[in-house]
Scaffold this motif. Structure first.
Motif, short mmCIF file in Angstrom:
data_model
loop_
_atom_site.label_atom_id
_atom_site.label_comp_id
_atom_site.label_asym_id
_atom_site.label_seq_id
_atom_site.Cartn_x
_atom_site.Cartn_y
_atom_site.Cartn_z
N ILE A 146 -18.31 -20.58 -25.63
CA ILE A 146 -17.41 -19.56 -25.71
C ILE A 146 -17.03 -18.84 -24.51
O ILE A 146 -15.85 -18.63 -24.29
N GLY A 147 -17.79 -19.08 -23.53
CA GLY A 147 -17.41 -18.39 -22.14
C GLY A 147 -16.52 -19.34 -21.56
O GLY A 147 -15.58 -18.79 -20.60
N SER A 148 -16.51 -20.67 -21.88
CA SER A 148 -15.48 -21.61 -21.19
C SER A 148 -14.12 -21.52 -21.88
O SER A 148 -13.28 -22.35 -21.20
N LEU A 149 -13.93 -21.08 -23.06
CA LEU A 149 -12.76 -20.81 -23.55
C LEU A 149 -11.70 -20.08 -22.64
O LEU A 149 -11.93 -19.06 -22.13
N ASP A 150 -10.43 -20.45 -23.10
CA ASP A 150 -9.41 -19.87 -22.13
C ASP A 150 -8.81 -18.75 -23.10
O ASP A 150 -7.65 -19.05 -23.81
N TRP A 151 -9.30 -17.49 -22.84
CA TRP A 151 -8.86 -16.54 -23.74
C TRP A 151 -7.61 -15.98 -23.38
O TRP A 151 -7.37 -15.58 -22.15
N GLN A 152 -6.45 -16.25 -23.88
CA GLN A 152 -5.14 -15.47 -23.48
C GLN A 152 -4.82 -14.43 -24.24
O GLN A 152 -4.90 -14.32 -25.19
N GLU A 179 -0.53 -4.33 -24.69
CA GLU A 179 -1.41 -4.23 -23.99
C GLU A 179 -2.82 -3.64 -24.21
O GLU A 179 -3.94 -4.09 -23.84
N GLU A 180 -2.57 -2.70 -25.14
CA GLU A 180 -3.90 -1.93 -25.57
C GLU A 180 -4.72 -3.16 -26.81
O GLU A 180 -5.81 -3.26 -26.65
N ARG A 181 -4.01 -3.78 -27.38
CA ARG A 181 -4.63 -4.85 -28.35
C ARG A 181 -5.44 -6.04 -27.22
O ARG A 181 -6.47 -6.42 -27.78
N ARG A 182 -4.55 -6.19 -26.12
CA ARG A 182 -5.28 -7.39 -25.30
C ARG A 182 -6.42 -6.91 -24.74
O ARG A 182 -7.50 -7.61 -24.52
N ARG A 183 -6.40 -5.39 -24.31
CA ARG A 183 -7.62 -4.85 -23.79
C ARG A 183 -8.91 -4.85 -24.84
O ARG A 183 -9.92 -5.25 -24.45
N GLN A 184 -8.38 -4.51 -26.21
CA GLN A 184 -9.54 -4.60 -26.96
C GLN A 184 -10.09 -5.93 -27.20
O GLN A 184 -11.22 -6.07 -27.39
N GLN A 185 -9.09 -6.91 -27.32
CA GLN A 185 -9.60 -8.35 -27.65
C GLN A 185 -10.68 -8.85 -26.21
O GLN A 185 -11.67 -9.23 -26.58
N LEU A 186 -10.32 -8.28 -24.97
CA LEU A 186 -11.07 -8.75 -23.90
C LEU A 186 -12.48 -8.14 -23.84
O LEU A 186 -13.52 -8.69 -23.84
N GLU A 244 -13.96 -7.28 -26.83
CA GLU A 244 -14.79 -7.67 -27.78
C GLU A 244 -15.41 -9.07 -27.36
O GLU A 244 -16.49 -9.50 -27.69
N GLN A 245 -14.43 -9.68 -26.68
CA GLN A 245 -14.99 -11.17 -26.09
C GLN A 245 -16.17 -10.83 -24.96
O GLN A 245 -17.21 -11.15 -25.21
#
Length: 314
Positions: free
Chosen positions: A31-37, A76-83, A85-86
């Protein structure tokens, strides 16, 4: 066999737990190696309308710019939330992996301590069993030694009794021969006396009879004492180990000290004695080797100290 089976089950459990830990760690690394964009905000197309720079046109342009900024901020807010959660998911997986590894370590330590405890218990049981076997063997050896000593004593007593019986039989045969010789001599004397005169023969026979009875009574008392001393002398002779230095013609007087029952408690050489020192010691050792003198049947002539002559004529 049950302990080996339990160890095998414990090892299988440990292997299964180790595999589970490795799978969790591998999932965490994957999971850590996935490239979350992050989600990119879409550029809202800007429509440019060439109109006169009127207030209405300016207001429309400002409204459209505000909408585009608002859409960008939402993306931008959705991206921060996804990060976030990751990161939280990664932290949770890491905590679970660490907790599983710690639990596995504690479980392995517990199994290792249990194996050591069982090994110590088994070693103690083996040591206790070995000690019990050693004590049992020692007891058996002691019983065998006591039985051997008792058998030796019994054989020695039988041998001594046999020797005494043989000596008594020899003395009885000698006594019978002596009595037979005396009887024959008496018969000869009686016949010669009867030839001289009937009266004299009768008187002489009566006198001889009375004298013979008295002599026999005295002889029996003296003979028992002589027989007793002769028995002692013979026992000493049988137990004597003659030294090489002993010469023929040895004559020594021995004094034996005993207690009721015939047990010898002392022996010494008294004068006269013409033997050398080694011969004297060997004679004294022979007396002590006898250990017990005959007692039964000789109670009337028993004495605490008895002197007798030991003679070696070569």
């Amino acid at each position: 066999m049950s302990e080996r089976l339990q160890h095998f089950k414990d090892d299988l459990t440990a292997v299964g737990l180790a595999i589970g830990v490795h799978l969790l760690v591998g999932l965490f690394l994957l999971i850590g190696s996935l490239d979350w964009q992050p989600f990119e905000s879409q550029q809202v197309p800007v429509r440019v309308t060439l109109v006169d720079q009127a207030p209405r046109a300016r207001a429309a342009a400002e409204q459209e710019a505000r909408e585009q900024e608002q859409a960008r901020q939402q993306a931008e807010e959705r991206r921060r939330q996804q990060l976030a959660e990751q990161r939280e998911e990664q932290a949770r997986l890491q905590r679970e992996a660490e907790a599983e590894a710690e639990r596995q370590r504690v479980e392995e330590e517990r199994r290792e301590a249990e194996r050591e405890r069982r090994a110590r218990q088994l070693e103690e049981q083996r040591a206790a069993q070995a000690e019990r076997e050693r004590l049992a063997e020692l007891q058996r050896q002691r019983e065998l030694e006591r039985q051997r000593i008792a058998d030796e004593r019994r054989r020695e007593e039988e041998r001594r009794l046999q020797e005494l019986a043989e000596l008594r039989a020899e003395r009885e045969r000698a006594e019978l021969e002596r009595l037979e010789q005396e009887r024959r001599l008496q018969e000869l004397a009686d016949r010669r006396a009867a030839e001289e005169a009937e009266r004299q023969a009768a008187e002489e026979a009566e006198r001889l009879r009375l004298a013979n009875e008295q002599a026999q009574a005295d002889a029996r008392r003296a003979t028992l004492r002589e027989e007793y001393v002769a028995t002692i002398r013979e026992l000493v002779r049988r137990n004597w180990n003659r030294p090489p230095t002993t010469q023929a013609g040895v004559a020594c007087r021995i004094r034996v000290v005993q207690i009721p029952g015939g047990e010898i408690i002392g022996a010494e050489i008294v004068s006269p004695c013409n033997a050398d020192a080694a011969t004297r010691r060997s004679i004294t050792a022979a007396v002590l080797r006898v250990a017990f003198l005959p007692y039964q049947g000789y109670e009337s002539v028993f004495a605490r100290e008895i002197d007798f002559d030991f003679i070696y004529d070569g």
